[in-house]
Scaffold this motif. Structure first.
Motif, PDB file in Angstrom:
ATOM      1  N   PHE A 217       0.831  -1.194   0.000  1.00 18.34           N
ATOM      2  CA  PHE A 217       0.000   0.000   0.000  1.00 18.34           C
ATOM      3  C   PHE A 217       0.875   1.257   0.000  1.00 18.34           C
ATOM      4  CE2 PHE A 217      -3.768  -2.259   2.255  1.00 18.34           C
ATOM      5  CZ  PHE A 217      -4.181  -2.752   1.032  1.00 18.34           C
ATOM      6  N   LEU A 218       1.903   1.238   0.848  1.00 14.08           N
ATOM      7  CA  LEU A 218       2.788   2.407   0.934  1.00 14.08           C
ATOM      8  C   LEU A 218       3.560   2.600  -0.366  1.00 14.08           C
ATOM      9  CD1 LEU A 218       4.258   2.101   4.549  1.00 14.08           C
ATOM     10  CD2 LEU A 218       2.334   3.483   3.766  1.00 14.08           C
ATOM     11  N   TYR A 219       4.140   1.512  -0.866  1.00 14.46           N
ATOM     12  CA  TYR A 219       4.912   1.629  -2.098  1.00 14.46           C
ATOM     13  C   TYR A 219       4.013   1.983  -3.283  1.00 14.46           C
ATOM     14  CZ  TYR A 219       9.024  -0.308   0.214  1.00 14.46           C
ATOM     15  OH  TYR A 219      10.086  -0.506   1.054  1.00 14.46           O
ATOM     16  N   GLY A 220       2.793   1.425  -3.295  1.00 10.19           N
ATOM     17  CA  GLY A 220       1.861   1.768  -4.363  1.00 10.19           C
ATOM     18  C   GLY A 220       1.483   3.231  -4.338  1.00 10.19           C
ATOM     19  N   SER A 221       1.260   3.757  -3.135  1.00 14.28           N
ATOM     20  CA  SER A 221       0.942   5.183  -3.008  1.00 14.28           C
ATOM     21  C   SER A 221       2.122   6.042  -3.451  1.00 14.28           C
ATOM     22  CB  SER A 221       0.567   5.510  -1.565  1.00 14.28           C
ATOM     23  OG  SER A 221      -0.586   4.796  -1.169  1.00 14.28           O
ATOM     24  N   ALA A 222       3.322   5.628  -3.034  1.00 19.34           N
ATOM     25  CA  ALA A 222       4.516   6.373  -3.457  1.00 19.34           C
ATOM     26  C   ALA A 222       4.693   6.304  -4.971  1.00 19.34           C
ATOM     27  CB  ALA A 222       5.749   5.818  -2.749  1.00 19.34           C
ATOM     28  N   GLY A 223       4.436   5.116  -5.538  1.00 22.87           N
ATOM     29  CA  GLY A 223       4.536   4.987  -6.987  1.00 22.87           C
ATOM     30  C   GLY A 223       3.497   5.813  -7.719  1.00 22.87           C
ATOM     31  N   ALA A 224       2.307   5.937  -7.112  1.00 24.46           N
ATOM     32  CA  ALA A 224       1.260   6.760  -7.728  1.00 24.46           C
ATOM     33  C   ALA A 224       1.673   8.225  -7.753  1.00 24.46           C
ATOM     34  CB  ALA A 224      -0.043   6.594  -6.960  1.00 24.46           C
ATOM     35  N   VAL A 225       2.252   8.694  -6.647  1.00 22.55           N
ATOM     36  CA  VAL A 225       2.741  10.073  -6.620  1.00 22.55           C
ATOM     37  C   VAL A 225       3.853  10.252  -7.645  1.00 22.55           C
ATOM     38  CG1 VAL A 225       3.866  11.829  -5.200  1.00 22.55           C
ATOM     39  CG2 VAL A 225       2.074  10.389  -4.219  1.00 22.55           C
ATOM     40  N   GLN A 226       4.707   9.242  -7.749  1.00 23.61           N
ATOM     41  CA  GLN A 226       5.798   9.324  -8.726  1.00 23.61           C
ATOM     42  C   GLN A 226       5.253   9.362 -10.155  1.00 23.61           C
ATOM     43  OE1 GLN A 226       8.475   5.991  -8.604  1.00 23.61           O
ATOM     44  NE2 GLN A 226      10.158   7.147  -9.464  1.00 23.61           N
ATOM     45  N   ARG A 227       4.190   8.557 -10.406  1.00 25.94           N
ATOM     46  CA  ARG A 227       3.575   8.570 -11.738  1.00 25.94           C
ATOM     47  C   ARG A 227       2.977   9.941 -12.042  1.00 25.94           C
ATOM     48  NH1 ARG A 227      -0.252   5.139 -10.909  1.00 25.94           N
ATOM     49  NH2 ARG A 227       1.147   3.364 -11.081  1.00 25.94           N
ATOM     50  N   ALA A 228       2.307  10.522 -11.041  1.00 26.26           N
ATOM     51  CA  ALA A 228       1.748  11.857 -11.228  1.00 26.26           C
ATOM     52  C   ALA A 228       2.854  12.882 -11.441  1.00 26.26           C
ATOM     53  CB  ALA A 228       0.897  12.235 -10.014  1.00 26.26           C
ATOM     54  N   ALA A 229       3.943  12.749 -10.680  1.00 23.51           N
ATOM     55  CA  ALA A 229       5.066  13.679 -10.831  1.00 23.51           C
ATOM     56  C   ALA A 229       5.702  13.559 -12.207  1.00 23.51           C
ATOM     57  CB  ALA A 229       6.106  13.414  -9.744  1.00 23.51           C
ATOM     58  N   ARG A 230       5.736  12.319 -12.717  1.00 24.20           N
ATOM     59  CA  ARG A 230       6.323  12.127 -14.050  1.00 24.20           C
ATOM     60  C   ARG A 230       5.492  12.821 -15.117  1.00 24.20           C
ATOM     61  NH1 ARG A 230       6.271   6.610 -17.456  1.00 24.20           N
ATOM     62  NH2 ARG A 230       7.577   7.247 -19.204  1.00 24.20           N
TER      63      ARG A 230
END
Length: 312
Positions: free
Chosen positions: A249-262
């Motif tokens: 859940f934590l890594y998925g949330s971090a990855g989602a923010v990273q995807r949005a940042a990209r």
């Protein structure tokens, strides 16, 4: 909008866990994680080339070239996924239903899991295209539909039809089918265009240079779960898989923010915003969010997990 689906998925999982664990034990989740590991192995390996094949050429390619890149990538990934799924099914037939039954896995569970894996590449391609095109609303709607659809089917099958552990697999199959339809909607405008030729050198370069590392990276997690399932049984795998869900859940949330940042960084780069303030803020948000969430789990994790899983 790029980040919200991962947060919603985590929230739905936490809300439904106290319900599902009233009827399902760790062994049931272990069977689900085992089949899911096989599906992730298939989809992960099949979809590994997407970022390498699409991202470097997307910004400078015309519509015909994009259509060619996308069509070839989807065909390759779908063909690889289908081949791997058939190989796993053939291996299961060789091992026999007795071996699967010893792990608490019915042939129908494996079949639904492999079908979902074969349908996966189209949605993975859609994620990449939605990010490159900054189509946040479309991505959000498609993600939300599959999340809600899979959850509803799981709960209906579990409580309405008393399907037991099979409810998890029906929900996963429903989610995969909705993801495939959402991917078709996102990719449709590109797939119907007349395509240009796509150089085969890019595929060859990926398979010989980048491919082995990507393949092993994608296979690492699923192979770990398969090893635990075969060696310690699905009950132990269920406990281990459930423990890793919180980290996911934590890594998925971090990855989602990273995807949005990209996606934001690409937009800011096109606008020549050299300091990229929004992308920088998203990166800081990712780091702070992970730190605070990890601290909360360290302090309250035992009590929270015991409460959410009905003491199981």
């Amino acid at each position: 909008l790029f980040a919200c689906p991962s947060w919603i998925s985590a929230g739905i999982g936490l809300l439904t866990l106290p319900l599902t664990t009233t009827l399902l034990d760790p062994a049931a989740y272990g069977a689900y994680f085992f089949v899911g590991a096989l599906g992730n192995l298939v989809t992960g390996i099949a979809c590994a080339p997407f970022v390498y094949l699409l991202a470097p050429s997307w910004a400078t390619a015309n519509d015909a070239a994009r259509s060619g890149l996308l069509r070839h990538a989807c065909l390759w990934a779908s063909g690889i996924a289908l081949g791997l799924a058939l190989a796993i099914w053939a291996l299961a037939e060789i091992l026999g239903a007795t071996r699967l039954a010893a792990l608490g896995i019915a042939p129908a569970m494996l079949l639904l899991g492999l079908i979902g894996a074969v349908l996966g590449p189209l949605w993975f391609a859609a994620i990449e295209v939605a990010t490159l095109e900054n189509r946040a609303v479309t991505f959000f709607v498609g993600s939300l539909l599959q999340l809600l659809g899979g959850t509803i089917v799981t709960l209906v099958m579990l409580f309405g039809f008393s399907a037991g552990p099979m409810a998890l697999f029906w929900g996963q199959a429903a989610s995969a089918g909705l993801a495939w339809l959402a991917g078709l909607v996102i990719l449709g405008p590109f797939l119907v265009r007349r395509e240009s030729s796509t150089p085969k050198e890019r595929y060859l370069a990926f398979l010989t240079i980048r491919g082995p590392g990507q393949f092993f990276e994608q296979a690492k997690g699923p192979l770990e779960r398969l090893w635990i399932g075969f060696g310690a049984g699905t009950h132990a795998l269920g406990l281990y898989g459930h423990a890793t869900v919180y980290g996911a859940f934590l890594y998925g949330s971090a990855g989602a923010v990273q995807r949005a940042a990209r996606a934001t960084a690409l937009s800011e780069a096109r606008a020549r915003a050299h300091d990229m303030p929004v992308a920088a803020f998203a990166t800081r948000l990712q780091q702070y969010g992970l730190s605070f969430a990890a601290l909360a789990m360290a302090l309250l994790g035992d009590e929270a997990i015991n409460l959410l899983s009905n003491g199981k």
